[in-house]
Design an enzyme around this catalytic site. Sequence first.
Site, PDB file in Angstrom:
ATOM      1  N   CYS A 138      46.471  31.205  70.651  1.00 15.82           N
ATOM      2  CA  CYS A 138      47.867  31.042  70.543  1.00 15.82           C
ATOM      3  C   CYS A 138      48.471  29.625  70.355  1.00 15.82           C
ATOM      4  O   CYS A 138      48.557  29.090  71.307  1.00 15.82           O
ATOM      5  CB  CYS A 138      48.549  31.786  71.525  1.00 15.82           C
ATOM      6  N   CYS A 141      51.918  29.123  71.642  1.00 17.23           N
ATOM      7  CA  CYS A 141      52.075  29.044  73.335  1.00 17.23           C
ATOM      8  C   CYS A 141      51.430  27.607  73.678  1.00 17.23           C
ATOM      9  O   CYS A 141      52.044  26.973  74.826  1.00 17.23           O
ATOM     10  CB  CYS A 141      51.086  30.290  73.935  1.00 17.23           C
ATOM     11  N   ASP A 142      50.367  27.275  73.286  1.00 19.30           N
ATOM     12  CA  ASP A 142      49.683  26.075  73.626  1.00 19.30           C
ATOM     13  C   ASP A 142      49.645  24.840  73.065  1.00 19.30           C
ATOM     14  O   ASP A 142      49.044  23.741  73.381  1.00 19.30           O
ATOM     15  CB  ASP A 142      48.254  26.508  73.967  1.00 19.30           C
TER      16      ASP A 142
END
Length: 312
Positions: A138, A141-142
């Site tokens: 992701c 997300c990261d």
Amino acid sequence: MTENINHFDIIIIGSGPAGFTAAIYAVRGGAGVALFGGVAPGGQLLYAAEIENFPGFPEPVAGAELMERMLKQAKSLGVRVFQEDALKADLKTAPFTILAGGNKKYTAGAVIIATGARARWLGLPSEQKYTGKGVSGCATCDGFFYRGKEVCVIGGGDTAAEDALFLAGFASKVYLVHRRDKLRACVRLQEKLNSNPKIEIIYDHAPVEIVGGEKVTGIILKNVKTGAARRLDLPGVFVAIGHAPETKLFGDQLKLDDGGYIIADERRQTSLKGVFAAGDVMDPHYKQAVVAAGSGCVAALEALKYLEEIKK
Ligand code: NAP
């Protein structure tokens, strides 16, 4: 139509564009509708940084914002949105039964499955070892954790291209590693990739091993044409190699095709009467938000028709 505390005319499982569109059409068609959307409703689009092909948005819209709007729209029209997962489903006999959080039982006259798809992984043992320690599925997300660092993205489709572009906003350099000599991503994304000075595309290479100690320090690639190995020293590997339909709740009850997609006809009717499927869970071809939304609409209209028919 009817709704009591645990029984609904239509239960929808899934909260992507297919699920919310189905919910909006079903509730406007007069049905009592519940939607089980997981703890964070929104599906895959929650992780899309920018969407510029959903009609109605002349400026790119964040996936999370688009889904928030769908959630609000569904709720304001009267859909009961449960922010919990459906844990079990008994679809063999009507009324259909869904078990959700706290083993609470819900029933419905018709069910629409819109559970979408989950990200696929490479299947390397080292990938598993380093998930959360440098390997991610992701980018949105990261990506933040890789500010000023080098990363690579594996894959050649739209997701990989979008991830690479997003990561280029943080990272000092992004390698896009693709196993063929041609990307699958759409032309517009390819143009964006090619004009981004931080992105280098490595064609004809497949990942062989992710290496490191406690955390990732690099990745070994193999040139699929020459067999030569190449190592990239970097702390972040993002895997974006496509998606597989999410059918674990229903796989043994419904007919699936060879790819694991739910088989549904043009009316979104599955192999079980009264059970409909919409969106990426039954679509091996298009997998676009707008197609999923249209698919959800068809499923809802057909579910409403089915409920009318069985009343006669
Ligand atoms: P995809 O189109 O299936 O692409 C997957 C990519 O990963 C392909 O390039 C594939 O290589 C590669 N790949 C697959 N298995 C691999 C492996 N084991 N090792 C290395 N590479 C591997 O998946 P996606 O990019 O997630 O897109 C899925 C669908 O969503 C598509 O229909 C796409 O158009 C849509 N989508 C649209 C948007 C948008 O419109 N903004 C954004 C994201 C996704 P090959 O090319 O060799 O098969």
